[in-house]
Design a protein around this motif. Sequence first.
Motif, PDB file in Angstrom:
ATOM      1  N   VAL A 113      94.195 -32.787  14.519  1.00  0.00           N
ATOM      2  CA  VAL A 113      95.312 -33.585  14.299  1.00  0.00           C
ATOM      3  C   VAL A 113      96.569 -32.943  13.505  1.00  0.00           C
ATOM      4  N   ARG A 114      97.668 -33.195  13.874  1.00  0.00           N
ATOM      5  CA  ARG A 114      98.760 -32.707  13.156  1.00  0.00           C
ATOM      6  C   ARG A 114      99.422 -33.895  12.537  1.00  0.00           C
ATOM      7  N   ILE A 115      99.813 -33.776  10.987  1.00  0.00           N
ATOM      8  CA  ILE A 115     100.398 -34.922  10.406  1.00  0.00           C
ATOM      9  C   ILE A 115     101.860 -34.456  10.023  1.00  0.00           C
ATOM     10  N   HIS A 116     102.789 -35.259  10.391  1.00  0.00           N
ATOM     11  CA  HIS A 116     104.180 -34.894  10.209  1.00  0.00           C
ATOM     12  C   HIS A 116     104.536 -35.570   8.837  1.00  0.00           C
ATOM     13  N   PRO A 117     104.149 -35.172   7.494  1.00  0.00           N
ATOM     14  CA  PRO A 117     104.652 -36.047   6.457  1.00  0.00           C
ATOM     15  C   PRO A 117     105.894 -35.986   5.706  1.00  0.00           C
ATOM     16  N   PRO A 118     106.480 -36.897   5.733  1.00  0.00           N
ATOM     17  CA  PRO A 118     108.037 -36.977   5.015  1.00  0.00           C
ATOM     18  C   PRO A 118     107.983 -36.645   3.638  1.00  0.00           C
ATOM     19  N   THR A 119     106.872 -36.846   3.091  1.00  0.00           N
ATOM     20  CA  THR A 119     106.745 -36.481   1.678  1.00  0.00           C
ATOM     21  C   THR A 119     105.247 -36.051   1.408  1.00  0.00           C
ATOM     22  N   ALA A 120     105.080 -35.680   0.060  1.00  0.00           N
ATOM     23  CA  ALA A 120     103.823 -35.392  -0.309  1.00  0.00           C
ATOM     24  C   ALA A 120     103.821 -35.379  -1.997  1.00  0.00           C
ATOM     25  N   SER A 121     102.843 -35.882  -2.203  1.00  0.00           N
ATOM     26  CA  SER A 121     102.884 -35.968  -3.793  1.00  0.00           C
ATOM     27  C   SER A 121     101.513 -35.283  -4.415  1.00  0.00           C
ATOM     28  N   GLY A 122     101.535 -34.805  -5.383  1.00  0.00           N
ATOM     29  CA  GLY A 122     100.358 -34.071  -6.026  1.00  0.00           C
ATOM     30  C   GLY A 122     100.582 -33.803  -7.611  1.00  0.00           C
ATOM     31  N   SER A 123      99.540 -33.360  -8.133  1.00  0.00           N
ATOM     32  CA  SER A 123      99.381 -32.894  -9.544  1.00  0.00           C
ATOM     33  C   SER A 123      98.391 -31.725  -9.880  1.00  0.00           C
ATOM     34  N   ARG A 124      98.741 -30.843 -10.828  1.00  0.00           N
ATOM     35  CA  ARG A 124      97.770 -29.979 -11.201  1.00  0.00           C
ATOM     36  C   ARG A 124      96.801 -30.597 -12.165  1.00  0.00           C
ATOM     37  N   LEU A 125      95.820 -30.208 -12.106  1.00  0.00           N
ATOM     38  CA  LEU A 125      94.779 -30.893 -13.287  1.00  0.00           C
ATOM     39  C   LEU A 125      94.735 -29.683 -14.350  1.00  0.00           C
ATOM     40  N   PRO A 126      95.238 -30.339 -15.574  1.00  0.00           N
ATOM     41  CA  PRO A 126      95.150 -29.255 -16.800  1.00  0.00           C
ATOM     42  C   PRO A 126      93.848 -28.655 -17.171  1.00  0.00           C
ATOM     43  N   ARG A 127      93.497 -27.581 -17.873  1.00  0.00           N
ATOM     44  CA  ARG A 127      92.307 -27.467 -18.242  1.00  0.00           C
ATOM     45  C   ARG A 127      91.970 -28.188 -19.330  1.00  0.00           C
ATOM     46  N   GLY A 128      90.772 -28.585 -19.237  1.00  0.00           N
ATOM     47  CA  GLY A 128      90.135 -29.495 -20.276  1.00  0.00           C
ATOM     48  C   GLY A 128      89.959 -28.724 -21.588  1.00  0.00           C
ATOM     49  N   THR A 129      89.534 -29.584 -22.410  1.00  0.00           N
ATOM     50  CA  THR A 129      89.154 -29.173 -23.826  1.00  0.00           C
ATOM     51  C   THR A 129      87.630 -29.100 -24.123  1.00  0.00           C
ATOM     52  N   GLU A 130      86.840 -28.266 -24.748  1.00  0.00           N
ATOM     53  CA  GLU A 130      85.367 -28.443 -24.823  1.00  0.00           C
ATOM     54  C   GLU A 130      85.333 -29.030 -26.313  1.00  0.00           C
ATOM     55  N   GLY A 131      84.193 -29.730 -26.161  1.00  0.00           N
ATOM     56  CA  GLY A 131      83.847 -30.287 -27.194  1.00  0.00           C
ATOM     57  C   GLY A 131      83.698 -31.298 -28.192  1.00  0.00           C
TER      58      GLY A 131
END
Length: 93
Positions: free
Chosen positions: A75-93
Amino acid sequence: MSEFGRLVMRTPLQAAAVRSSVTDHVDEVRSATGTGTGWTVTVAGPAEVITDPNEAAHYRRALACWSHGPHDAIVRIHPPTASGSRLPRGTEG
């Protein structure tokens, strides 16, 4: 696989036959160190099933299928937009 601003993916035949517009969500979390980082992306838009046998064969070779069950439709999708985010490094502890 992203190619020329379009997303190409393998899917079960039943899913490809039902819709002319789709939403796909993918993410990856790296947790080797226990402090996970990663990303998440969602695309939506019109979709078409690739029926040309040569083009479909190319994508079947290029796209590894890691899900359970047959994923025989391309399947080929023709997306007019895309959304996303980077998941930051968590903290230990």
